[in-house]
Motif scaffolding. Structure first.
Motif, mmCIF file in Angstrom:
data_model
loop_
_atom_site.group_PDB
_atom_site.id
_atom_site.type_symbol
_atom_site.label_atom_id
_atom_site.label_comp_id
_atom_site.label_asym_id
_atom_site.label_seq_id
_atom_site.Cartn_x
_atom_site.Cartn_y
_atom_site.Cartn_z
ATOM 1 N N GLU A 178 0.822 -1.211 0.000
ATOM 2 C CA GLU A 178 0.000 0.000 0.000
ATOM 3 C C GLU A 178 0.863 1.271 0.000
ATOM 4 O OE1 GLU A 178 -3.097 0.014 -0.475
ATOM 5 O OE2 GLU A 178 -3.746 -2.006 0.030
ATOM 6 N N PRO A 179 1.802 1.404 -0.943
ATOM 7 C CA PRO A 179 2.752 2.516 -0.886
ATOM 8 C C PRO A 179 2.137 3.880 -1.158
ATOM 9 C CG PRO A 179 2.970 1.362 -2.975
ATOM 10 C CD PRO A 179 2.009 0.556 -2.132
ATOM 11 N N VAL A 180 0.917 3.916 -1.708
ATOM 12 C CA VAL A 180 0.302 5.208 -2.038
ATOM 13 C C VAL A 180 -0.946 5.487 -1.215
ATOM 14 C CG1 VAL A 180 1.235 5.140 -4.379
ATOM 15 C CG2 VAL A 180 -1.056 4.249 -3.964
ATOM 16 N N ALA A 181 -1.257 4.619 -0.260
ATOM 17 C CA ALA A 181 -2.510 4.761 0.483
ATOM 18 C C ALA A 181 -2.565 6.041 1.302
ATOM 19 C CB ALA A 181 -2.722 3.553 1.391
ATOM 20 N N SER A 182 -1.406 6.550 1.754
ATOM 21 C CA SER A 182 -1.382 7.739 2.607
ATOM 22 C C SER A 182 -1.052 9.010 1.833
ATOM 23 C CB SER A 182 -0.353 7.541 3.730
ATOM 24 O OG SER A 182 -0.648 6.411 4.503
ATOM 25 N N LEU A 183 -1.018 8.928 0.508
ATOM 26 C CA LEU A 183 -0.532 10.047 -0.296
ATOM 27 C C LEU A 183 -1.661 10.735 -1.054
ATOM 28 C CD1 LEU A 183 2.670 8.417 -1.835
ATOM 29 C CD2 LEU A 183 2.435 9.636 0.339
ATOM 30 N N ASP A 184 -1.441 12.006 -1.366
ATOM 31 C CA ASP A 184 -2.373 12.728 -2.229
ATOM 32 C C ASP A 184 -2.240 12.193 -3.649
ATOM 33 O OD1 ASP A 184 -0.593 14.685 -3.989
ATOM 34 O OD2 ASP A 184 0.248 14.713 -1.960
ATOM 35 N N PRO A 185 -3.224 12.465 -4.526
ATOM 36 C CA PRO A 185 -3.205 11.864 -5.861
ATOM 37 C C PRO A 185 -1.957 12.167 -6.684
ATOM 38 C CG PRO A 185 -5.381 12.740 -5.380
ATOM 39 C CD PRO A 185 -4.493 13.180 -4.258
ATOM 40 N N VAL A 186 -1.427 13.384 -6.593
ATOM 41 C CA VAL A 186 -0.235 13.732 -7.372
ATOM 42 C C VAL A 186 0.969 12.939 -6.882
ATOM 43 C CG1 VAL A 186 1.371 15.584 -7.980
ATOM 44 C CG2 VAL A 186 -1.096 16.026 -7.966
ATOM 45 N N SER A 187 1.162 12.897 -5.554
ATOM 46 C CA SER A 187 2.279 12.135 -4.997
ATOM 47 C C SER A 187 2.111 10.644 -5.271
ATOM 48 C CB SER A 187 2.375 12.375 -3.488
ATOM 49 O OG SER A 187 2.661 13.724 -3.199
ATOM 50 N N ALA A 188 0.887 10.163 -5.210
ATOM 51 C CA ALA A 188 0.634 8.749 -5.467
ATOM 52 C C ALA A 188 1.021 8.375 -6.893
ATOM 53 C CB ALA A 188 -0.834 8.429 -5.214
ATOM 54 N N ARG A 189 0.639 9.204 -7.854
ATOM 55 C CA ARG A 189 0.995 8.912 -9.246
ATOM 56 C C ARG A 189 2.506 8.931 -9.429
ATOM 57 N NH1 ARG A 189 -3.620 12.073 -10.344
ATOM 58 N NH2 ARG A 189 -2.358 13.929 -10.700
ATOM 59 N N ARG A 190 3.184 9.857 -8.768
ATOM 60 C CA ARG A 190 4.646 9.933 -8.877
ATOM 61 C C ARG A 190 5.289 8.659 -8.341
ATOM 62 N NH1 ARG A 190 9.123 10.330 -11.110
ATOM 63 N NH2 ARG A 190 10.835 11.416 -10.082
ATOM 64 N N VAL A 191 4.828 8.167 -7.216
ATOM 65 C CA VAL A 191 5.379 6.942 -6.644
ATOM 66 C C VAL A 191 5.126 5.758 -7.576
ATOM 67 C CG1 VAL A 191 5.065 5.239 -4.784
ATOM 68 C CG2 VAL A 191 5.368 7.671 -4.239
ATOM 69 N N MET A 192 3.922 5.657 -8.140
ATOM 70 C CA MET A 192 3.631 4.564 -9.058
ATOM 71 C C MET A 192 4.475 4.661 -10.322
ATOM 72 S SD MET A 192 1.590 2.505 -7.560
ATOM 73 C CE MET A 192 1.403 1.442 -8.999
ATOM 74 N N GLU A 193 4.711 5.865 -10.799
ATOM 75 C CA GLU A 193 5.563 6.049 -11.977
ATOM 76 C C GLU A 193 6.997 5.627 -11.697
ATOM 77 O OE1 GLU A 193 4.866 10.143 -12.779
ATOM 78 O OE2 GLU A 193 2.909 9.784 -13.727
ATOM 79 N N ILE A 194 7.477 5.922 -10.479
ATOM 80 C CA ILE A 194 8.833 5.509 -10.103
ATOM 81 C C ILE A 194 8.931 3.987 -10.063
ATOM 82 C CG2 ILE A 194 10.450 5.414 -8.163
ATOM 83 C CD1 ILE A 194 9.726 8.343 -7.589
ATOM 84 N N LEU A 195 7.948 3.338 -9.462
ATOM 85 C CA LEU A 195 7.967 1.870 -9.404
ATOM 86 C C LEU A 195 7.936 1.269 -10.806
ATOM 87 C CD1 LEU A 195 5.550 1.216 -6.394
ATOM 88 C CD2 LEU A 195 8.050 0.991 -6.415
ATOM 89 N N ARG A 196 7.128 1.844 -11.672
ATOM 90 C CA ARG A 196 7.074 1.329 -13.050
ATOM 91 C C ARG A 196 8.392 1.567 -13.781
ATOM 92 N NH1 ARG A 196 2.236 3.026 -17.011
ATOM 93 N NH2 ARG A 196 3.219 5.073 -16.815
ATOM 94 N N GLU A 197 9.018 2.718 -13.514
ATOM 95 C CA GLU A 197 10.315 3.020 -14.132
ATOM 96 C C GLU A 197 11.388 2.030 -13.673
ATOM 97 O OE1 GLU A 197 13.850 6.269 -13.550
ATOM 98 O OE2 GLU A 197 11.793 6.961 -13.234
ATOM 99 N N LEU A 198 11.406 1.728 -12.376
ATOM 100 C CA LEU A 198 12.373 0.766 -11.864
ATOM 101 C C LEU A 198 12.145 -0.615 -12.478
ATOM 102 C CD1 LEU A 198 12.454 1.758 -8.086
ATOM 103 C CD2 LEU A 198 14.244 2.151 -9.786
ATOM 104 N N ASN A 199 10.897 -0.952 -12.713
ATOM 105 C CA ASN A 199 10.571 -2.217 -13.346
ATOM 106 C C ASN A 199 11.001 -2.225 -14.814
ATOM 107 O OD1 ASN A 199 7.973 -3.499 -15.079
ATOM 108 N ND2 ASN A 199 8.936 -4.863 -13.596
ATOM 109 N N ALA A 200 10.641 -1.174 -15.547
ATOM 110 C CA ALA A 200 10.882 -1.150 -16.983
ATOM 111 C C ALA A 200 12.349 -0.890 -17.328
ATOM 112 C CB ALA A 200 9.997 -0.074 -17.632
ATOM 113 N N ASN A 201 12.986 0.034 -16.617
ATOM 114 C CA ASN A 201 14.343 0.456 -16.975
ATOM 115 C C ASN A 201 15.435 -0.291 -16.228
ATOM 116 O OD1 ASN A 201 13.068 2.293 -18.623
ATOM 117 N ND2 ASN A 201 13.383 4.033 -17.276
ATOM 118 N N ASP A 202 15.157 -0.674 -14.979
ATOM 119 C CA ASP A 202 16.171 -1.346 -14.170
ATOM 120 C C ASP A 202 15.952 -2.854 -14.087
ATOM 121 O OD1 ASP A 202 15.944 1.496 -13.384
ATOM 122 O OD2 ASP A 202 17.523 1.034 -11.953
ATOM 123 N N GLY A 203 14.827 -3.317 -14.608
ATOM 124 C CA GLY A 203 14.556 -4.744 -14.605
ATOM 125 C C GLY A 203 14.185 -5.318 -13.255
ATOM 126 N N LEU A 204 13.776 -4.456 -12.303
ATOM 127 C CA LEU A 204 13.409 -4.950 -10.989
ATOM 128 C C LEU A 204 12.029 -5.601 -11.036
ATOM 129 C CD1 LEU A 204 14.581 -2.100 -8.571
ATOM 130 C CD2 LEU A 204 15.871 -4.020 -9.508
#
Length: 263
Positions: A178-204
């Motif tokens: 639940e990494p975005v449950a406590s965040l406002d919508p803008v911060s939540a989207r940023r966190v999800m984008e970072i996780l997707r970037e780490l998955n897509a670009n870093d292969g995590l």
């Protein structure tokens, strides 16, 4: 455990008193996947993540493996789990940063599995760690806050700091509860984008539990739905139409169904 799997769960069951939080869950996670865990509150999502990271034990009869080695088996945590944990980063809803420490120090703590506790406690970070910390903070737009106490940062900044710590840890799998449950919508989207970037670009490999179903459909290539501790869906986001989601969450889900969702 299949050849391409980095995580393998077999018949994982967890009971708390009379309540069964997990009920015979079996799941393989392949390297480089980004998986959303969804389901109603109490469905077992957080319990499953905590079991994968050996923060709690499952009941006897089930097994969990990571990178081909046992995490826990038959109700017991494996003796080599500490080494495995250095490759698994855990991100929590409430960030789990040490409020009185600077952001830099919090992120540097990710290296403790490699440099030893005494050095870390004394703040004697090697040059490699210092470079990795600043690189991660810069990457996530946090470099200017490196010297600031963690408890003075916003929720979104703290969560990005927690992800930076996992990067410094050199984790190969990120479990985000639940990494975005406590965040406002803008911060939540940023966190999800970072996780997707780490998955897509870093292969995590990323497994993220979410209450926001729209985020699961938007950011993840595979969705696993739990209900009453059982896997009731495992597949691509496109297979979750409105009717299927109502089956998972109940008829009240239709009342809060977001605009633009699949029909």
């Amino acid at each position: 455990m299949t050849e391409a799997a980095v995580l393998s769960i077999r018949n994982a069951t967890k009971t708390f008193g009379q309540r069964r939080a997990l009920d015979g869950v079996s799941l393989d996670v392949r390297k480089g996947e980004m998986i959303a865990l969804i389901g109603p509150s109490g469905s077992g999502k957080s319990t499953l993540l905590r079991s994968i990271s050996a923060l709690q034990t499952i009941d006897s009869g089930g097994t969990i493996q990571a990178f081909g080695a046992p995490v826990q088996d038959n109700g017991r945590v494996a003796s080599g789990v500490r080494k495995l944990r250095t490759r698994i980063g855990m991100i929590f809803q409430q960030f789990n940063l040490v409020g009185r420490l600077t952001l830099f120090s919090n992120v540097a703590l990710g290296s403790l599995g490699r440099i030893g506790g005494v050095q870390g406690l004394l703040g004697l970070w090697p040059a490699e760690t210092k470079h990795a910390v600043m690189a991660a903070l810069h990457r996530f737009g946090l470099a200017e806050y490196a010297g600031q106490r963690a408890n003075t940062l916003s929720g979104g900044q703290q969560q990005r700091g927690a992800i930076a710590r996992a990067l410094v840890q050199k984790a190969k799998v990120i479990l985000a509860d639940e990494p975005v449950a406590s965040l406002d919508p803008v911060s939540a989207r940023r966190v999800m984008e970072i996780l997707r970037e780490l998955n897509a670009n870093d292969g995590l490999t990323v497994i993220v539990t979410l209450h926001q179903v729209d985020y699961a459909l938007r950011y993840c290539e595979r969705v696993v739905a739990l209900k009453a501790g059982k896997v009731v869906y495992d597949g691509p986001p496109g297979g979750l139409d409105k009717a299927r989601l109502i089956e998972i969450y109940g008829p009240e889900f239709e009342d809060v169904f977001w605009e633009g969702a699949p029909q």
